[in-house]
Design a protein around this motif. Structure first.
Motif, short mmCIF file in Angstrom:
data_model
loop_
_atom_site.label_atom_id
_atom_site.label_comp_id
_atom_site.label_asym_id
_atom_site.label_seq_id
_atom_site.Cartn_x
_atom_site.Cartn_y
_atom_site.Cartn_z
N HIS A 198 -36.97 26.28 -59.22
CA HIS A 198 -37.36 25.12 -60.03
C HIS A 198 -36.34 23.99 -59.97
CE1 HIS A 198 -40.52 27.83 -61.33
NE2 HIS A 198 -41.19 26.70 -61.42
N ILE A 201 -37.36 22.04 -57.08
CA ILE A 201 -38.57 21.27 -57.39
C ILE A 201 -38.21 19.99 -58.14
CG2 ILE A 201 -40.62 21.28 -58.88
CD1 ILE A 201 -40.96 24.23 -57.99
N LEU A 303 -50.64 18.31 -61.27
CA LEU A 303 -49.91 19.36 -61.99
C LEU A 303 -48.88 18.70 -62.91
CD1 LEU A 303 -49.00 22.33 -62.47
CD2 LEU A 303 -47.44 22.05 -60.54
N ARG A 305 -46.23 19.93 -65.29
CA ARG A 305 -45.55 21.18 -65.69
C ARG A 305 -45.10 21.05 -67.14
NH1 ARG A 305 -43.65 20.91 -60.00
NH2 ARG A 305 -44.05 22.93 -59.04
N GLU A 307 -44.15 22.88 -69.39
CA GLU A 307 -43.05 23.69 -69.94
C GLU A 307 -41.73 22.91 -70.01
OE1 GLU A 307 -44.98 24.55 -67.47
OE2 GLU A 307 -43.82 24.66 -65.62
N ARG A 345 -50.92 21.70 -67.06
CA ARG A 345 -50.81 23.15 -67.01
C ARG A 345 -50.24 23.62 -68.34
NH1 ARG A 345 -47.21 25.88 -62.47
NH2 ARG A 345 -45.51 25.00 -63.68
N ASP A 348 -45.89 27.34 -68.90
CA ASP A 348 -45.60 28.33 -67.85
C ASP A 348 -44.13 28.70 -67.92
OD1 ASP A 348 -45.62 29.95 -65.65
OD2 ASP A 348 -45.77 28.34 -64.19
N LYS A 353 -37.53 29.70 -65.64
CA LYS A 353 -37.74 28.63 -66.64
C LYS A 353 -37.75 29.27 -68.03
CE LYS A 353 -41.51 27.37 -64.57
NZ LYS A 353 -42.77 26.73 -64.20
N MET A 441 -54.62 28.60 -62.10
CA MET A 441 -53.68 28.63 -60.98
C MET A 441 -53.94 29.91 -60.20
SD MET A 441 -51.15 26.20 -61.16
CE MET A 441 -49.71 26.87 -60.36
N GLU A 443 -51.94 32.08 -58.07
CA GLU A 443 -50.54 32.25 -57.65
C GLU A 443 -50.13 33.73 -57.65
OE1 GLU A 443 -48.12 30.03 -60.41
OE2 GLU A 443 -49.44 30.51 -62.07
N GLY A 464 -50.93 27.79 -56.54
CA GLY A 464 -49.48 27.63 -56.70
C GLY A 464 -48.82 28.41 -55.59
N THR A 465 -48.58 27.75 -54.47
CA THR A 465 -48.08 28.50 -53.31
C THR A 465 -46.66 29.04 -53.53
OG1 THR A 465 -47.47 26.39 -52.33
CG2 THR A 465 -49.52 27.40 -51.57
N ASN A 466 -45.90 28.38 -54.39
CA ASN A 466 -44.51 28.85 -54.59
C ASN A 466 -44.52 30.27 -55.15
OD1 ASN A 466 -44.04 26.18 -54.02
ND2 ASN A 466 -43.74 25.59 -56.14
N ASP A 467 -45.30 30.46 -56.20
CA ASP A 467 -45.36 31.80 -56.79
C ASP A 467 -46.20 32.73 -55.91
OD1 ASP A 467 -43.67 31.81 -58.92
OD2 ASP A 467 -45.13 31.00 -60.32
N GLY A 515 -48.55 23.77 -55.04
CA GLY A 515 -47.22 24.32 -54.74
C GLY A 515 -46.56 23.54 -53.62
C1 LIG Z 1 -46.89 24.97 -58.46
C2 LIG Z 1 -46.38 26.13 -58.74
O1 LIG Z 1 -45.86 26.37 -59.96
P1 LIG Z 1 -44.31 26.34 -60.29
O2 LIG Z 1 -43.61 25.94 -59.02
O3 LIG Z 1 -44.08 25.36 -61.38
O4 LIG Z 1 -44.01 27.73 -60.71
C3 LIG Z 1 -46.31 27.20 -57.76
O5 LIG Z 1 -45.98 28.33 -58.12
O6 LIG Z 1 -46.61 26.91 -56.59
#
Ligand SMILES: C=C(OP(=O)(O)O)C(=O)O
Length: 587
Positions: A198, A201, A303, A305, A307, A345, A348, A353, A441, A443, A464-467, A515
């Motif tokens: 994060h 990001i 998106l 975020r 949180e 969203r 999260d 986080k 999402m 993910e 959410g490609t990151n997760d 993501g």
């Molecule tokens: C967009 C996503 O959410 P975050 O990066 O905030 O966990 C992700 O997981 O791709």
């Protein structure tokens, strides 16, 4: 000092040149923030009081020493008292507060770090080891300071002095990173972190060059060293020669010019050469980021975020944001976007986080009570947020996005909670959009693999490609030790993406990617070739992704993309990907 180069993980774009500012020197881990001009003298006084307290403590320990105490003990206390009264320790940090507006703790550790570096160069071993005494004295002062941490001013502001600061740290939490948002830092360098941690990001969304996962940069780089960050290459050059600085300045100017040119595409829709429109959206962390989204030409916020409104709260803001505070934040973003959709969203939190509020130690936080799991366990927090989001929907187009869905009952319960929030607003005659869209999402691999289970209950999907990568490949996205395993084109990921796009198509609902893959120009053609028509990314990346779409004939990509999806050989996938990328102007 000789120049040297460190190689890390690139997480954003561009080049920057500046001086190092160490956030966490040695063992001293303190909060870092800038105090507002009007708070400077109060901050100076706070540090002065802490120094005086420690001086008095040392005197009283000395006077209470038993008569048979070893003489070294008295000598040791004398040395510490002497160190503390030396202007390099007692006055220089006060000057740092006045000139750089650092908070007291940061000013103190900055100065200690400068002194430590000077001591490191001393030949005499005994004198060199006095460095430890300075650190011990500083730690005493820090203890006194942090005892009153709750009353600290938390103001930040733009400061000319910081215009060429590069923050160097072991790691920066996303919450700390948010505190640097309004400050003119020019780059970030960290020992830890991965491509889609994060922290990475946030630095991307700030459009600030950053390199993470450098291992031990915070030990190798010294306070005030000159640094060049080439974030595209993931390289940090320490103590570069003036000639090298000049060469990078020229490259920086070229990049800036190219970026300006791309800015001209702001109003151009992202339509491919064969006439297919791709909707480009922006990811935001705070409502004020919506301005950058608009400025970059985003068709909406894909998106928000939310949180980040809940994290890193200190002092009077320590409690969770109220419904009213949240409502005002969401409304601000919605109004800034002037009718364009804003996808908010729901909370999260968890993993990297954390909500400082009531957080406890968990063995596997990424697999724990996070995101929707947390919200369903804390219905009051969830309902408050849902009411705030719904109220904001009266001022524009709002979509609600539920994170970390894996089970059908999580959707059912979320929808029931949304209905409950709506009903409470109806009873109170508070306006909201009855038709607000609700999406999930994708993910967690389980969600992508069982989409038919809940897709009919949803208005849209967002991947959410990151997760998704983190959970599919079982690697912590923030851990630099496994960063080499973070592979967004692993066949498993491509299969899951392909399944998601087909399921959405079948259910006739839109599907976006929000993501990191959405903002990676190396993957744009692959994703649109697979059928994705909505991409949401940090605003700073949007113009170059648009340019790529404008230069692509999507129909012509399909055979190569199909081939990529049929192969399980990573090498072949890479080769085909390069082929797809290099197909120039596919008319
Ligand atoms: C967009 C996503 O959410 P975050 O990066 O905030 O966990 C992700 O997981 O791709």
């Amino acid at each position: 000092m000789a120049s040297f180069t460190l190689q890390g993980i690139p997480v954003s774009r561009g080049i920057t040149i500046g001086r190092a500012h160490l956030l966490r020197p040695a063992a001293m881990d303190v909060k870092h923030y800038l105090v507002a001009q009007e708070q400077v003298e109060a901050e100076v006084e706070r540090l002065q009081r802490a120094i005086d307290t420690v001086q008095l403590d040392l005197q009283s320990i000395w006077s209470e020493l038993p008569t048979d105490a070893p003489t070294e003990l008295g000598a040791f206390l004398d040395v510490h008292a002497l160190i503390l009264s030396d202007p390099m320790v007692s006055e220089a940090p006060l000057d740092i507060i006045r000139t750089r507006h650092y908070n007291a703790e940061w000013a103190l550790v900055t100065q200690v770090d400068v002194l430590s570096a000077q001591f490191d160069e001393i030949e005499d071993e005994y004198l060199r080891e006095r460095k430890a005494d300075i650190q011990q004295v500083a730690e005493r002062v820090l203890k006194v300071l942090t005892g009153s941490a709750d009353q600290l001013p938390r103001a930040v502001g733009v400061d000319e002095q910081n215009a060429n600061m590069i923050v160097v740290a072991k790691d920066i939490s996303p919450a700390d990173m948010m505190q640097f948002r309004d400050v003119a830092f020019t780059g970030f360098v960290t020992d830890e972190g991965g491509t889609n941690s994060h922290t990475a990001i946030v630095s991307r969304s700030l459009g600030i060059p950053a390199v993470v996962g450098l291992g031990n940069a915070s030990h190798l780089i010294r306070q005030d060293d000159w640094l060049i960050i080439d974030s595209d290459a993931g390289v940090v050059i320490v103590a570069p020669s003036p000639l090298l600085i000049e060469q990078y300045r020229q490259q920086q100017a070229v990049l800036l010019k190219a970026r300006k040119k791309l800015g001209k595409l702001k109003k151009t829709p992202a339509i491919s050469l064969d006439g297919i429109e791709v909707t480009l959206l922006a990811n935001i962390e705070l409502p004020e980021d919506a301005h950058a989204a608009l400025e970059a030409g985003a068709s909406g916020v894909g998106l928000f975020r939310s949180e980040f409104l809940f994290m890193g709260r200190t002092g009077v803001e320590q409690h969770l944001p109220s419904e009213e505070e949240q409502f005002l934040a969401y409304k601000q973003a919605v109004q800034t976007m002037k009718g364009r959709p804003v996808t908010i969203r729901t909370l999260d939190v968890g993993a990297d986080k954390p909500l400082e509020h009531g957080e406890h130690n968990i063995l596997n936080p990424a697999l724990g009570l996070r995101a929707i799991r947390y919200c369903l366990k804390e219905p009051q927090i969830f309902l408050t947020q849902l009411r705030a989001i719904l109220r904001a929907s009266a001022f524009g187009t709002v979509h609600i996005l539920i994170p970390m869905i894996a089970h059908a009952f999580e959707i059912d319960q979320s929808l029931a909670m949304i209905e409950q929030a709506k009903e409470s607003l109806r009873i109170e005659r508070i306006a909201f959009d009855e038709n607000v869209q609700v999406g999930a999402m994708i993910e967690i691999p389980a969600a992508a693999l069982s989409l038919p289970m809940f897709v009919k209950k949803l208005d849209f999907l967002s991947v959410g490609t990151n997760d998704l990568i983190q959970y599919t490949l079982a690697i912590d996205r923030a851990d630099h030790e496994v960063a080499h395993l973070y592979n967004d084109t692993h066949p498993a990921i491509l299969q899951l993406l392909s399944m998601t796009v087909s399921a959405a198509e079948k259910a006739a609902i839109p599907v976006a990617i929000c993501g990191g893959m959405a903002g990676d120009i190396k993957l744009t053609r692959l994703l649109i070739g697979m059928g994705f028509r909505e991409l949401s990314m940090p605003a700073a990346l949007l113009p170059e992704i648009k340019q790529e779409i404008l230069n692509t004939n999507i129909a012509a990509l399909e055979p190569a993309v199909k081939k990529i999806l049929r192969t399980y050989d990573p090498q072949v996938i890479q080769e085909l990907l390069t082929e797809v990328r290099e197909l120039r102007l596919l008319h």
